[in-house]
Design a protein around this motif. Structure first.
Motif, short mmCIF file in Angstrom:
data_model
loop_
_atom_site.label_atom_id
_atom_site.label_comp_id
_atom_site.label_asym_id
_atom_site.label_seq_id
_atom_site.Cartn_x
_atom_site.Cartn_y
_atom_site.Cartn_z
N THR A 45 40.35 91.24 99.20
CA THR A 45 41.58 91.95 99.54
C THR A 45 41.58 93.36 98.96
OG1 THR A 45 42.85 89.90 99.69
CG2 THR A 45 44.09 91.93 99.31
N ALA A 46 41.23 93.47 97.69
CA ALA A 46 41.23 94.79 97.04
C ALA A 46 40.20 95.71 97.67
CB ALA A 46 40.97 94.64 95.55
N TRP A 47 39.04 95.17 98.00
CA TRP A 47 37.98 96.00 98.55
C TRP A 47 38.34 96.50 99.95
CZ3 TRP A 47 34.04 95.57 102.40
CH2 TRP A 47 33.04 96.56 102.28
N LEU A 48 38.90 95.62 100.79
CA LEU A 48 39.27 96.04 102.14
C LEU A 48 40.37 97.10 102.12
CD1 LEU A 48 39.20 92.64 104.09
CD2 LEU A 48 37.62 94.56 104.32
N ARG A 49 41.20 97.07 101.10
CA ARG A 49 42.27 98.06 101.00
C ARG A 49 41.79 99.37 100.39
NH1 ARG A 49 47.07 94.13 98.57
NH2 ARG A 49 47.59 93.08 100.55
N GLY A 50 40.60 99.35 99.78
CA GLY A 50 40.14 100.54 99.07
C GLY A 50 38.78 101.02 99.52
N ALA A 51 37.75 100.61 98.77
CA ALA A 51 36.41 101.18 98.94
C ALA A 51 35.80 100.90 100.31
CB ALA A 51 35.48 100.66 97.84
N ALA A 52 36.26 99.88 100.99
CA ALA A 52 35.68 99.56 102.30
C ALA A 52 35.82 100.70 103.30
CB ALA A 52 36.32 98.29 102.87
N THR A 53 36.84 101.52 103.14
CA THR A 53 37.07 102.59 104.11
C THR A 53 35.93 103.60 104.14
OG1 THR A 53 38.33 103.83 102.45
CG2 THR A 53 39.58 102.39 103.93
#
Length: 481
Positions: A208-216
């Motif tokens: 969840t945290a990654w998709l909201r942040g660094a994944a972009t």
């Protein structure tokens, strides 16, 4: 009330768990079972880092089951014998488990089915639990598997995985079945100092945290060694605390180039599994032999030890190997260049490197590890088998100011900028401390040895002399999360 057994293996979660959902059908009680498999321990696969992470996963699974009125049953020994014993204790008429496709998993499934049927019980094996797309679901004309990634990805990308299942609200477990204590991480010794925490809660929080942040920015930054912009979800996918199908669905809902680049890496995982399912022998044999006469433990002992200890004299290689020892994990770009250095620059048997990685990697996975090593060694599915990654060029490209090297090689902490990747060229007053070695091999000599071994100087076709350090081809080059 009728009873089912759910045998957990590398699917240690409650969300999106088809075997558990099927076992609960018809108002049944369920025995959630995990067997600490002695065969895996005897084979040397239960190394400290994975054992500690597994303990976290089992403890978290037990907590999740208890919150739903159940509990995890833990046994040790032979999986078939223990599963049959638990089924008999519970009066269960069926056992559910996830399908897997390694040689060992297939043999285990065949033995378990035969033993259960002899007792008048049935085994149900569920696909799409460990992978987003099951091995064998996609095949090219005239073959039982895809040998090239790009056409596989095209088909895979059009083949949507199943819709993720929610976690059950209740898991009623009969109180007549005994259990060993759930293992704890504190019982495991010899782990990497900075080993990550395991468990479904941790995996879902990280996704969840990654998709909201660094994944972009994953599409542009996943090779940034110092930036550490990868998801670090591979241990959770390996132990099944995250569903690959759910990860794909959630990434696609998030959208954007970064999420799509991540989905492509999940496809690489499925690609390797369908290769291994079709060719089980390539876990320890060349998928495509190049007739290499590799250097071995006996003929290259000093070089191998320097590589393992992160003391090769090539800072980017040493930094990555030290990260592996400290965290039980290594950045995907680091895995590529350290493997290329061992297999091609040092011309050491890829199996030696694969074994070392499996001794430390918390995400150590037979399909991904062995086939990625073969890809780098040029004995696997890479269509450019003779490419050689230059660690100096790679360091300057993916760690341009040296931040990654300085983090892991403190001997070089005082060296600024890209000069850190060639410390042997520094003037005497700026040389690193005496405890950092000079290069153990000259890159030109290593390349010449490799070319002689593959008889490339006579064969000017194919790669010719262009393989020294090509620009990364992301249609062909697998990243390792």
């Amino acid at each position: 009330m009728t009873v089912s057994v759910v045998l957990f293996t590398n699917d240690l979660r409650l969300h999106d768990h088809p075997p558990l959902r099927a076992a609960l059908g018809g108002d049944r009680q369920v025995v959630p079972l995990f067997v600490r498999d002695r065969a895996i321990e005897k084979a040397g696969f239960a190394v400290p880092n994975r054992s500690a992470f597994l303990a976290d996963c089992l403890r978290d699974l037990d907590e999740g089951l208890r919150a739903r009125g159940g509990r995890l049953i833990v046994r040790s020994g032979d999986v078939v014998r223990q599963t049959c014993a638990v089924a008999a204790e519970a009066g269960a008429d069926e056992v559910h488990m996830a399908g897997e496709h390694t040689r060992y998993a297939r043999h285990r499934e065949d033995r378990l089915r035969a033993a259960l049927e002899a007792d008048g019980r049935r085994l149900y094996v569920h696909d799409g639990v460990v992978t987003a797309v099951e091995p064998g679901a996609l095949t090219p004309a005239g073959s039982d598997h895809f040998a090239v990634f790009t056409p596989y990805f095209r088909r895979w990308n059009d083949h949507r995985p199943h819709e993720p299942l929610t976690a059950p609200r209740r898991v009623p477990v009969p109180d007549t079945v005994s259990s060993e204590p759930v293992p704890a991480r504190s019982e495991v010794t010899g782990t990497s100092p900075a080993l990550a925490a395991g468990g479904e809660k941790e995996g879902r929080k990280r996704l969840t945290a990654w998709l909201r942040g660094a994944a972009t920015a994953y599409d542009t930054r996943h090779d940034d060694l110092a930036g550490d912009a990868t998801s670090r979800l591979s241990p959770h996918l390996h132990f099944g605390t995250l569903s690959a199908a759910e990860a794909v669905h959630r990434a696609r809902r998030a959208g954007g180039p970064g999420a799509e680049a991540f989905v492509r890496q999940v496809c690489w995982r499925d690609f390797h599994r369908q290769v291994l399912a079709a060719r089980p022998a390539c876990a320890d044999r060349d998928y495509r032999t190049r007739h290499d006469q590799w250097r071995t433990d006996e003929t290259a002992a000093d070089d191998i030890e320097a590589w393992k200890q992160g003391m090769t004299g090539y800072p980017i290689v040493d930094a990555a190997m030290r990260q592996l020892a400290h965290e039980g994990w290594m950045h995907n770009r680091g895995r590529l260049l350290t493997a290329s250095f061992l297999a091609k620059t040092l011309y050491v048997d890829w199996r030696i490197g694969a074994r070392h990685f499996l001794s430390l990697l918390v995400d150590g996975d037979i399909a991904n590890n062995q086939l990625n090593w073969q890809w780098v060694a040029g004995t696997g599915t890479d269509s450019r088998p003779n490419r050689v990654l230059n660690p100096v060029i790679q360091g300057k490209r993916y760690d341009p100011d040296g931040a990654y090297v300085r983090r892991w090689v403190p001997e070089l902490a005082g060296v600024e900028g890209p000069a850190i990747h060639e410390p042997w060229k520094l003037p005497p007053g700026r040389r690193p401390r005496q405890d950092y070695p000079d290069p153990i091999v000259d890159l030109a000599e290593g390349l010449a040895r490799f070319r002689r071994a593959r008889d490339l100087d006579r064969d000017r076709g194919g790669d010719g002399g262009r393989s020294r350090d090509p620009d990364p081809d992301r249609d062909r080059e697998p990243a390792r999360e």
